[in-house]
Design a protein around this motif. Sequence first.
Motif, PDB file in Angstrom:
ATOM      1  N   GLY A 390       0.813  -1.216   0.000  1.00 27.94           N
ATOM      2  CA  GLY A 390       0.000   0.000   0.000  1.00 27.94           C
ATOM      3  C   GLY A 390       0.841   1.258   0.000  1.00 27.94           C
ATOM      4  O   GLY A 390       0.520   2.242  -0.683  1.00 27.94           O
ATOM      5  N   ALA A 391       1.956   1.243   0.761  1.00 28.87           N
ATOM      6  CA  ALA A 391       2.845   2.409   0.779  1.00 28.87           C
ATOM      7  C   ALA A 391       3.430   2.653  -0.604  1.00 28.87           C
ATOM      8  O   ALA A 391       3.516   3.805  -1.067  1.00 28.87           O
ATOM      9  N   GLY A 392       3.832   1.590  -1.284  1.00 33.52           N
ATOM     10  CA  GLY A 392       4.355   1.731  -2.640  1.00 33.52           C
ATOM     11  C   GLY A 392       3.317   2.280  -3.599  1.00 33.52           C
ATOM     12  O   GLY A 392       3.613   3.135  -4.441  1.00 33.52           O
ATOM     13  N   ALA A 393       2.078   1.806  -3.472  1.00 29.92           N
ATOM     14  CA  ALA A 393       1.008   2.301  -4.338  1.00 29.92           C
ATOM     15  C   ALA A 393       0.734   3.777  -4.090  1.00 29.92           C
ATOM     16  O   ALA A 393       0.473   4.546  -5.033  1.00 29.92           O
ATOM     17  N   LEU A 394       0.803   4.203  -2.827  1.00 28.82           N
ATOM     18  CA  LEU A 394       0.627   5.630  -2.516  1.00 28.82           C
ATOM     19  C   LEU A 394       1.704   6.472  -3.184  1.00 28.82           C
ATOM     20  O   LEU A 394       1.418   7.513  -3.798  1.00 28.82           O
ATOM     21  N   LEU A 395       2.933   6.040  -3.063  1.00 29.61           N
ATOM     22  CA  LEU A 395       4.024   6.786  -3.680  1.00 29.61           C
ATOM     23  C   LEU A 395       3.896   6.786  -5.200  1.00 29.61           C
ATOM     24  O   LEU A 395       4.138   7.806  -5.863  1.00 29.61           O
ATOM     25  N   ALA A 396       3.507   5.639  -5.762  1.00 30.27           N
ATOM     26  CA  ALA A 396       3.366   5.537  -7.215  1.00 30.27           C
ATOM     27  C   ALA A 396       2.274   6.450  -7.745  1.00 30.27           C
ATOM     28  O   ALA A 396       2.381   7.014  -8.841  1.00 30.27           O
ATOM     29  N   ALA A 397       1.202   6.600  -6.969  1.00 26.02           N
ATOM     30  CA  ALA A 397       0.048   7.346  -7.455  1.00 26.02           C
ATOM     31  C   ALA A 397       0.088   8.828  -7.117  1.00 26.02           C
ATOM     32  O   ALA A 397      -0.491   9.638  -7.841  1.00 26.02           O
ATOM     33  N   ALA A 398       0.802   9.200  -6.033  1.00 23.55           N
ATOM     34  CA  ALA A 398       0.596  10.545  -5.515  1.00 23.55           C
ATOM     35  C   ALA A 398       1.861  11.332  -5.204  1.00 23.55           C
ATOM     36  O   ALA A 398       1.766  12.516  -4.870  1.00 23.55           O
ATOM     37  N   ASP A 399       3.046  10.732  -5.278  1.00 20.25           N
ATOM     38  CA  ASP A 399       4.274  11.474  -4.990  1.00 20.25           C
ATOM     39  C   ASP A 399       4.828  12.026  -6.303  1.00 20.25           C
ATOM     40  O   ASP A 399       5.439  11.298  -7.092  1.00 20.25           O
ATOM     41  N   ALA A 400       4.633  13.312  -6.551  1.00 12.09           N
ATOM     42  CA  ALA A 400       4.958  13.913  -7.849  1.00 12.09           C
ATOM     43  C   ALA A 400       6.445  13.794  -8.167  1.00 12.09           C
ATOM     44  O   ALA A 400       6.829  13.530  -9.320  1.00 12.09           O
ATOM     45  N   GLU A 401       7.294  13.979  -7.170  1.00  7.87           N
ATOM     46  CA  GLU A 401       8.735  13.919  -7.418  1.00  7.87           C
ATOM     47  C   GLU A 401       9.170  12.517  -7.837  1.00  7.87           C
ATOM     48  O   GLU A 401       9.920  12.342  -8.815  1.00  7.87           O
ATOM     49  N   LEU A 402       8.694  11.505  -7.112  1.00  5.16           N
ATOM     50  CA  LEU A 402       9.051  10.139  -7.465  1.00  5.16           C
ATOM     51  C   LEU A 402       8.473   9.743  -8.820  1.00  5.16           C
ATOM     52  O   LEU A 402       9.125   9.060  -9.613  1.00  5.16           O
ATOM     53  N   ARG A 403       7.266  10.183  -9.102  1.00  2.00           N
ATOM     54  CA  ARG A 403       6.658   9.880 -10.396  1.00  2.00           C
ATOM     55  C   ARG A 403       7.494  10.472 -11.538  1.00  2.00           C
ATOM     56  O   ARG A 403       7.666   9.852 -12.594  1.00  2.00           O
ATOM     57  N   ALA A 404       8.025  11.663 -11.316  1.00  5.13           N
ATOM     58  CA  ALA A 404       8.863  12.286 -12.351  1.00  5.13           C
ATOM     59  C   ALA A 404      10.158  11.498 -12.555  1.00  5.13           C
ATOM     60  O   ALA A 404      10.609  11.298 -13.687  1.00  5.13           O
ATOM     61  N   ILE A 405      10.759  11.024 -11.455  1.00  6.40           N
ATOM     62  CA  ILE A 405      11.976  10.221 -11.558  1.00  6.40           C
ATOM     63  C   ILE A 405      11.694   8.941 -12.339  1.00  6.40           C
ATOM     64  O   ILE A 405      12.467   8.533 -13.223  1.00  6.40           O
ATOM     65  N   ILE A 406      10.576   8.312 -12.041  1.00  2.00           N
ATOM     66  CA  ILE A 406      10.234   7.041 -12.689  1.00  2.00           C
ATOM     67  C   ILE A 406       9.880   7.256 -14.156  1.00  2.00           C
ATOM     68  O   ILE A 406      10.300   6.475 -15.031  1.00  2.00           O
ATOM     69  N   ALA A 407       9.123   8.298 -14.457  1.00  7.09           N
ATOM     70  CA  ALA A 407       8.773   8.578 -15.856  1.00  7.09           C
ATOM     71  C   ALA A 407      10.019   8.829 -16.689  1.00  7.09           C
ATOM     72  O   ALA A 407      10.131   8.352 -17.827  1.00  7.09           O
ATOM     73  N   HIS A 408      10.982   9.557 -16.117  1.00 12.46           N
ATOM     74  CA  HIS A 408      12.225   9.843 -16.848  1.00 12.46           C
ATOM     75  C   HIS A 408      13.006   8.560 -17.120  1.00 12.46           C
ATOM     76  O   HIS A 408      13.629   8.407 -18.180  1.00 12.46           O
ATOM     77  N   ALA A 409      12.979   7.603 -16.157  1.00  7.91           N
ATOM     78  CA  ALA A 409      13.732   6.354 -16.323  1.00  7.91           C
ATOM     79  C   ALA A 409      13.030   5.387 -17.278  1.00  7.91           C
ATOM     80  O   ALA A 409      13.675   4.770 -18.129  1.00  7.91           O
ATOM     81  N   LEU A 410      11.709   5.250 -17.130  1.00  4.12           N
ATOM     82  CA  LEU A 410      10.989   4.224 -17.877  1.00  4.12           C
ATOM     83  C   LEU A 410      10.460   4.702 -19.229  1.00  4.12           C
ATOM     84  O   LEU A 410      10.365   3.902 -20.170  1.00  4.12           O
ATOM     85  N   ALA A 411      10.088   5.974 -19.315  1.00  7.38           N
ATOM     86  CA  ALA A 411       9.468   6.473 -20.551  1.00  7.38           C
ATOM     87  C   ALA A 411       9.867   7.923 -20.773  1.00  7.38           C
ATOM     88  O   ALA A 411       9.030   8.832 -20.675  1.00  7.38           O
ATOM     89  N   PRO A 412      11.151   8.176 -21.035  1.00  4.80           N
ATOM     90  CA  PRO A 412      11.606   9.558 -21.194  1.00  4.80           C
ATOM     91  C   PRO A 412      10.847  10.267 -22.310  1.00  4.80           C
ATOM     92  O   PRO A 412      10.638   9.717 -23.392  1.00  4.80           O
TER      93      PRO A 412
END
Length: 546
Positions: A390-412
């Motif tokens: 659940g903590a991971g899902a919260l970060l995946a869905a709602a943490d803007a900074e982490l989402r930006a890091i992940i988007a840059h890595a997975l789908a620049p």
Amino acid sequence: MTGAAWLQSYSGVRAKIGLGPDVSRDDEAFAFRHAYCYAVSRMQANPAPRATLVLARDPRPTGSGLARAQARGLATACHDLGVELALIDLGVVPTPVWQHSVRLFEAHGGVMITASHNPVDENGWKYATGVDTFGVDPAPPGALLSAAEMGHLIRAANAFAPHPWRSPLGSVTDHAARERAISNYVSFLADGYRSHAPGVRVVVDPNGGAACTVAERAFRALGVEPILINHVEGQVAHEIDAEHARPDGTHVLDDVARRVRAERALFGLAYDFDADRGNLTYIDGDGRTHIPSPQASAAMNTAIALALHRRSGDSRPPAVVASDATSCRVKRVAASFGAEVFEVETGEINVVTKMQDLERHNFCAVIGVEGPNGGTVFSGTTCRDGTLVGAGALLAAADAELRAIIAHALAPGRQMRPDLAGFIEILPTQRSFMERHDAPADWHKTVDTFDRAFPRIFASELARTWERFDIVYSYTRYVGPERPMAAWYGWKARLFRPGAEGFLWIRGSKTEAGVARVVGDAPDEAAARTLVDLGRRLLSESRALA
């Protein structure tokens, strides 16, 4: 009442023993013998004049009876050894709280009374490693015993018949220790995984299990106000295993999904009974219900763990530990972050031990994926944890900074759509399917059949889709081309073509007697199902030749 047929495996012991609250004398005696032999093994691993052991359980009605029997076994062994016993009984808590507590109280080990995701009329126990026992237990404190150590314990418990010591010691919850343990666990969550998502709503379903004791506090510590359903301890609202669809086509999570829709929540999370598993559901922007597969959740958690590592500024190279049945999707996520993947045989103990090995070699082992069910072990823990899903899902869905890091890595260069749906959309595509079949009696002859038949089948049926293959075997923390001498080990045909990987994996289950598991993993559904079908055929062919 007669004794149950106990399944004894490297991950624990369990049986169908009814709805209690009483357990049979035979089952009490069996639990007593196991606990006695376990306590002796702990004192051999770390001799001391005083032993500290942590006892806990989930809310199954037979839990108290088994806890009393285990307590008597521990006390008798310590009495016979001339050792003072400090038994810390936490009562009903989740398995992750119990495992954290072994480290918190610097204990010699611990006992968790649970049958995890199995029905309420089943029960059993798990044993944990303790502090300062590296010579016997290569895993960190609070992890499950190694397969070898659990094997020794099972043989001893089946061979010896110690006599109970008439002691006043019973199974009585230490409420102060319990509160300290829960507070320590909640602080761990808040320190490492708190999200920055004000106003977010999530639906949380403990289903009457051990998560009832911590779910509300845990999610508040993570930064959200949970909407709790089915949260009265011991009152089970639906099947314990929330992972699978029912025979009528409905899913255990359908009711949770309806509540998510009604509450306009970010997602829903359903726990199993000891709260070491968590299953997700969410509603996308078009109003469709989604239940991510276990391997999709594992890939999501892997991306989150790697993004947290990148944000932390930790200079150590990141590493991911993956069981041999883990989807190639996880490997592709890791590659996007430049993380190395280390494979082990399926099993939680193999994963956490390899993670500790890597930490000793100056890697940062950010996450481990435990098996075909996609269970994940986050850094800083020694077991799967439903709350951390659940903590991971919260970060995946709602943490803007982490989402930006992940988007840059997975789908620049690609825009990530909102919420959990947008996050899962950018994960690499890969499909994974698992089936259970009857296990062959002679695994070595069965593997001989696999090794002979697969090259022929590849040439005639798979070479049009795949460029090449190799075959590897896995046992504990070894994965490679040499066949182990053990009774059971993993067999895996890895398939390659430019830009894609897949595999067929087959192994006799070490937790379900008489069961062989088959996993097919490929970039698309048709190819993955073809591999599962092939695994079924290989097993049939091996049985025909037996």
